[in-house]
Design a protein around this motif. Structure first.
Motif, PDB file in Angstrom:
ATOM      1  N   PHE A  26      49.964  70.506  15.383  1.00 38.64           N
ATOM      2  CA  PHE A  26      49.428  71.877  15.308  1.00 38.64           C
ATOM      3  C   PHE A  26      47.923  71.905  15.517  1.00 38.64           C
ATOM      4  N   PHE A  27      47.419  73.122  15.768  1.00 45.47           N
ATOM      5  CA  PHE A  27      45.971  73.403  15.669  1.00 45.47           C
ATOM      6  C   PHE A  27      45.792  74.447  14.576  1.00 45.47           C
ATOM      7  N   PHE A  40      46.843  79.309  13.160  1.00 43.10           N
ATOM      8  CA  PHE A  40      47.774  78.176  13.066  1.00 43.10           C
ATOM      9  C   PHE A  40      48.704  78.241  14.271  1.00 43.10           C
ATOM     10  N   LYS A  41      48.580  77.277  15.147  1.00 45.52           N
ATOM     11  CA  LYS A  41      49.444  77.250  16.342  1.00 45.52           C
ATOM     12  C   LYS A  41      50.216  75.938  16.337  1.00 45.52           C
ATOM     13  N   HIS A  42      51.541  76.034  16.151  1.00 43.01           N
ATOM     14  CA  HIS A  42      52.386  74.847  16.121  1.00 43.01           C
ATOM     15  C   HIS A  42      52.619  74.363  17.551  1.00 43.01           C
ATOM     16  N   SER A  43      52.698  73.058  17.750  1.00 47.92           N
ATOM     17  CA  SER A  43      52.773  72.531  19.119  1.00 47.92           C
ATOM     18  C   SER A  43      54.074  72.944  19.820  1.00 47.92           C
ATOM     19  N   THR A 145      55.281  73.344   8.827  1.00 46.72           N
ATOM     20  CA  THR A 145      55.248  74.649   8.134  1.00 46.72           C
ATOM     21  C   THR A 145      53.835  74.834   7.567  1.00 46.72           C
ATOM     22  N   ILE A 146      53.608  76.042   7.036  1.00 49.33           N
ATOM     23  CA  ILE A 146      52.349  76.339   6.323  1.00 49.33           C
ATOM     24  C   ILE A 146      52.711  76.515   4.855  1.00 49.33           C
TER      25      ILE A 146
END
Ligand code: TA6
Length: 293
Positions: A26-27, A40-43, A145-146
């Motif tokens: 993620f970023f 939050f950007k999941h790959s 997850t967050i």
């Protein structure tokens, strides 16, 4: 700490100092002001949070989007329980924690993800607004997850009454085709209709401004055209909000058409679910956001 980190760097974004986390999974961006997870950007699964295209990164004001930390009161003070509002010398909505610089305490990194711990303690400025000595600890567990844990510690010799929320902005391709399931015990308080108690019939849909407080367990399923989210928390109150057309025009850092691509689900302790901590006691509000496409 940052120097030893494999995934984290500290960046200046306009007026704010932000932690940028570039992990294989993620970023993420976390502003030190307000310990606010803004991106939050999941790959694989893409964006899991909504950040306003007009978001401002300015000192003393929360960024429009991500997950603002509303503490030690939620919303307009006037609508809080007396025990929460009696100690406060401010008319600011959503408390002061989201506007203050937090301390970056710890970074733990692994192939599975990154755990970030930030803290905020009372100071001369907070004691003028709210006469309690406290320590607030926000722990982010970021990976597939967050997960966030917000721990309030009462360090003062008197009881500390608070209301709070993790004010999560979620993205949707189309608010008209978005449904929310699992809201509380099927009843809600309508903040837009004299705080009347109403019955939730079926899924929550959006065709006007929505600002509702749900009491009861909240294990939400959020169905959007291209992604499904689940948002769970250990609290017994939550807020579902979309500003719709007119309120969008009054919000800072919010594009007029922005309501079409976002909704807020806020994991909270508000109204009858507010907290009263005895001296030396603490409480942890937990939330977890998961995305599946
Ligand atoms: O959580 C819903 C709400 O209380 C709305 O009424 C709206 O005010 C929103 O929060 C955003 O508040 P803010 O102070 O961040 O503009």
């Amino acid at each position: 700490m940052i120097k030893q980190s494999a995934f984290c760097t500290l960046k200046q974004v306009d007026e704010l100092s932000c932690l940028h986390i570039t992990h294989p999974k993620f970023f993420a961006e976390i502003c030190l002001q307000g310990a606010q997870l803004t991106q939050f950007k999941h790959s694989q699964r893409g964006e899991m949070l909504w950040l306003s295209p007009d978001a401002l990164y300015k000192k003393g004001a929360s960024v429009r989007g991500g997950i603002p930390v509303c503490w030690p009161w939620f919303g307009a003070l006037a609508f809080n329980p007396d025990v929460v509002k009696e100690a406060v010398q401010s008319q600011q909505a959503h408390g002061f924690a989201r506007e203050l610089e937090w301390n970056l305490e710890r970074i733990c990194e692994s192939a599975q993800g990154v755990r970030i711990t930030m803290t905020l303690s009372h100071n001369e400025q907070t004691l003028k607004i709210w006469p309690h000595e406290f320590k607030l600890v926000c722990q982010f567990e970021l990976g597939d997850t967050i997960a966030i844990e917000l721990t309030s510690q009462n360090l003062s010799p008197s009881h500390m009454a608070i209301s709070q929320a993790l004010h999560t902005y979620l993205p949707t391709q189309n608010i008209h085709k978005t449904r929310v399931l699992g809201a509380g015990n099927g009843q809600y308080i309508d903040a837009l209709d004299n705080w009347q108690l109403k019955k939730q019939v079926g899924a929550i849909g959006f065709n006007q401004e929505v600002d509702r407080i749900y009491l009861g367990d909240n294990q939400y399923q959020i169905l959007t055209p291209n992604k499904q989210f689940s948002l769970c928390s250990n609290s017994h109150s939550s807020i579902v909000w979309n500003p719709w057309i007119n309120k969008s025009k009054r919000l800072s850092g919010f594009p007029q058409q922005g309501y079409k691509n976002m909704l807020c689900i806020e994991s909270a302790n508000v109204l009858s679910d507010h907290l009263k901590l005895a001296p030396g006691k603490s409480h942890t509000l937990k939330m977890q956001l998961t995305c599946s496409d």
